[in-house]
Write a protein that holds these residues in place. Structure first.
Motif, PDB file in Angstrom:
ATOM      1  N   ALA A  59     -77.762 -20.561 -63.769  1.00 41.55           N
ATOM      2  CA  ALA A  59     -77.505 -20.580 -62.329  1.00 41.55           C
ATOM      3  C   ALA A  59     -76.414 -21.599 -61.981  1.00 41.55           C
ATOM      4  CB  ALA A  59     -78.790 -20.897 -61.569  1.00 41.55           C
ATOM      5  N   LEU A  60     -76.453 -22.774 -62.609  1.00 48.06           N
ATOM      6  CA  LEU A  60     -75.425 -23.783 -62.354  1.00 48.06           C
ATOM      7  C   LEU A  60     -74.051 -23.299 -62.802  1.00 48.06           C
ATOM      8  CD1 LEU A  60     -77.288 -27.048 -63.409  1.00 48.06           C
ATOM      9  CD2 LEU A  60     -76.662 -26.344 -61.097  1.00 48.06           C
ATOM     10  N   LEU A  61     -73.988 -22.714 -63.979  1.00 45.85           N
ATOM     11  CA  LEU A  61     -72.710 -22.211 -64.465  1.00 45.85           C
ATOM     12  C   LEU A  61     -72.239 -21.000 -63.662  1.00 45.85           C
ATOM     13  CD1 LEU A  61     -73.199 -22.672 -68.304  1.00 45.85           C
ATOM     14  CD2 LEU A  61     -71.805 -24.046 -66.754  1.00 45.85           C
ATOM     15  N   PHE A  62     -73.180 -20.189 -63.151  1.00 48.82           N
ATOM     16  CA  PHE A  62     -72.830 -19.072 -62.282  1.00 48.82           C
ATOM     17  C   PHE A  62     -72.210 -19.592 -60.991  1.00 48.82           C
ATOM     18  CE2 PHE A  62     -73.733 -15.969 -58.965  1.00 48.82           C
ATOM     19  CZ  PHE A  62     -73.231 -14.816 -59.521  1.00 48.82           C
ATOM     20  N   ALA A  63     -72.810 -20.646 -60.408  1.00 48.42           N
ATOM     21  CA  ALA A  63     -72.261 -21.253 -59.185  1.00 48.42           C
ATOM     22  C   ALA A  63     -70.853 -21.796 -59.442  1.00 48.42           C
ATOM     23  CB  ALA A  63     -73.183 -22.353 -58.677  1.00 48.42           C
ATOM     24  N   LEU A  64     -70.657 -22.406 -60.599  1.00 50.01           N
ATOM     25  CA  LEU A  64     -69.321 -22.866 -60.968  1.00 50.01           C
ATOM     26  C   LEU A  64     -68.358 -21.684 -61.080  1.00 50.01           C
ATOM     27  CD1 LEU A  64     -67.478 -25.209 -61.860  1.00 50.01           C
ATOM     28  CD2 LEU A  64     -68.246 -24.770 -64.195  1.00 50.01           C
TER      29      LEU A  64
END
Length: 86
Positions: A59-64
């Motif tokens: 999820a964090l890398l998707f947001a990035l």
């Protein structure tokens, strides 16, 4: 002052620029989001995280990735304007 340089002149969409930027965004988006999911999964395995940790990293890398894509669209629109004065 002619009508074309007037700030109230009608604007016309340049479809070739729109199609070019959207096509590039689809290609780059597939790579960015694929890397985000694979990277989250790989980092979770590397650090010995459980499924919840893997999902959080993804999820964090998707947001990035969303941030990267928004920046790409903004930069591409400066190079290839979507509209012009009619």
């Amino acid at each position: 002052m002619d009508l074309q340089s007037s700030p109230t002149a009608p604007r016309r969409v340049i479809w070739s620029s729109v199609v070019t930027v959207i096509s590039a965004a689809i290609l780059i988006g597939a790579e960015v989001f694929g890397a985000a999911f694979a990277g989250g999964w790989a980092l979770a395995i590397l650090f010995g995280l459980d499924d919840t940790g893997a999902h959080i990293l993804q999820a964090l890398l998707f947001a990035l990735g969303v941030f990267v894509m928004a920046a790409f669209i903004r930069a591409a629109q400066r190079v290839e304007p979507f509209t012009t004065r009619a």
